[in-house]
Scaffold this motif. Structure first.
Motif, mmCIF file in Angstrom:
data_model
loop_
_atom_site.group_PDB
_atom_site.id
_atom_site.type_symbol
_atom_site.label_atom_id
_atom_site.label_comp_id
_atom_site.label_asym_id
_atom_site.label_seq_id
_atom_site.Cartn_x
_atom_site.Cartn_y
_atom_site.Cartn_z
ATOM 1 N N LEU A 75 83.249 13.992 -19.085
ATOM 2 C CA LEU A 75 84.295 13.210 -19.724
ATOM 3 C C LEU A 75 85.366 14.090 -20.348
ATOM 4 C CD1 LEU A 75 82.169 10.501 -21.561
ATOM 5 C CD2 LEU A 75 83.304 10.320 -19.358
ATOM 6 N N LYS A 76 86.526 13.495 -20.563
ATOM 7 C CA LYS A 76 87.579 14.140 -21.343
ATOM 8 C C LYS A 76 87.186 14.043 -22.814
ATOM 9 C CE LYS A 76 91.193 12.859 -18.066
ATOM 10 N NZ LYS A 76 92.371 12.032 -17.837
ATOM 11 N N PRO A 77 87.676 14.940 -23.648
ATOM 12 C CA PRO A 77 87.348 14.839 -25.063
ATOM 13 C C PRO A 77 87.984 13.602 -25.698
ATOM 14 C CG PRO A 77 88.707 16.790 -24.633
ATOM 15 C CD PRO A 77 88.461 16.109 -23.323
ATOM 16 N N ASN A 78 87.360 13.125 -26.757
ATOM 17 C CA ASN A 78 87.864 12.013 -27.572
ATOM 18 C C ASN A 78 87.984 10.690 -26.824
ATOM 19 O OD1 ASN A 78 88.167 13.821 -29.776
ATOM 20 N ND2 ASN A 78 90.130 14.467 -28.940
ATOM 21 N N VAL A 79 87.033 10.410 -25.925
ATOM 22 C CA VAL A 79 86.998 9.103 -25.263
ATOM 23 C C VAL A 79 85.692 8.405 -25.638
ATOM 24 C CG1 VAL A 79 88.457 9.782 -23.327
ATOM 25 C CG2 VAL A 79 85.991 10.000 -23.126
ATOM 26 N N ASN A 80 85.701 7.106 -25.566
ATOM 27 C CA ASN A 80 84.512 6.317 -25.870
ATOM 28 C C ASN A 80 83.584 6.345 -24.652
ATOM 29 O OD1 ASN A 80 82.757 3.933 -25.940
ATOM 30 N ND2 ASN A 80 83.893 3.421 -27.801
ATOM 31 N N PHE A 81 82.384 6.917 -24.845
ATOM 32 C CA PHE A 81 81.430 7.058 -23.735
ATOM 33 C C PHE A 81 81.116 5.719 -23.091
ATOM 34 C CE2 PHE A 81 79.037 11.251 -24.384
ATOM 35 C CZ PHE A 81 80.151 11.871 -24.910
ATOM 36 N N GLN A 82 80.809 4.725 -23.894
ATOM 37 C CA GLN A 82 80.379 3.433 -23.364
ATOM 38 C C GLN A 82 81.479 2.750 -22.562
ATOM 39 O OE1 GLN A 82 78.866 0.741 -26.293
ATOM 40 N NE2 GLN A 82 78.183 -0.742 -24.778
ATOM 41 N N THR A 83 82.699 2.830 -23.052
ATOM 42 C CA THR A 83 83.820 2.202 -22.346
ATOM 43 C C THR A 83 84.036 2.845 -20.979
ATOM 44 O OG1 THR A 83 84.872 1.728 -24.468
ATOM 45 C CG2 THR A 83 86.270 1.633 -22.514
ATOM 46 N N VAL A 84 84.030 4.170 -20.944
ATOM 47 C CA VAL A 84 84.253 4.892 -19.695
ATOM 48 C C VAL A 84 83.098 4.644 -18.721
ATOM 49 C CG1 VAL A 84 84.535 7.166 -18.631
ATOM 50 C CG2 VAL A 84 85.685 6.645 -20.790
#
Length: 130
Positions: A75-84
């Protein structure tokens, strides 16, 4: 595993590489996915199946006519894991089902890491350095 469809006109074979490619192309369009990871090597199933393509970020498991897909992402930094992860699940499932005509039971999204950007040059201090 290959998907084989027989008809009066001949035979259609869809290989694992095609399903893997469809899955990767669907996942890379999701905002927040940075790259893909090869995932852990499952030596036992690799030897049993004779499949030595262990570097693929996509694993496909056959369950009769249906199948399950596991995809390893960074993942990219500062993203919501669950959403992605939820967006990747939906995109991969829809893309594979629409293009192959076969049912996907589930899509497992494994977040293998986060891709942090390196400083532009070693002479520049990091944000945490004074």
């Amino acid at each position: 595993m290959e998907i084989i469809k027989k008809s009066s006109m001949g035979e259609l074979v869809i290989s694992d590489e095609v399903i893997s490619s469809i899955s990767i192309n669907a996942a890379k369009d999701i905002d927040g996915v940075s790259s893909f990871h090869s995932g852990p090597v499952d030596v036992v199933s690799t030897i049993k199946q004779g499949n030595f393509k262990v570097m693929s970020p996509v694993r496909i498991i056959t369950d009769g006519e249906d199948f399950s897909i596991s995809i390893y992402i960074n993942l990219k930094p500062n993203v919501n894991f669950q959403t992605v992860a939820t967006a990747v699940q939906g995109a991969v499932k829809d893309a594979v089902q629409n293009m192959t005509g076969k049912r996907v039971n589930k899509v497992n999204v494994i977040v293998a890491g986060i891709d942090f950007k390196e400083p532009k040059s070693s002479a520049e201090p990091c944000e945490t350095e004074e």
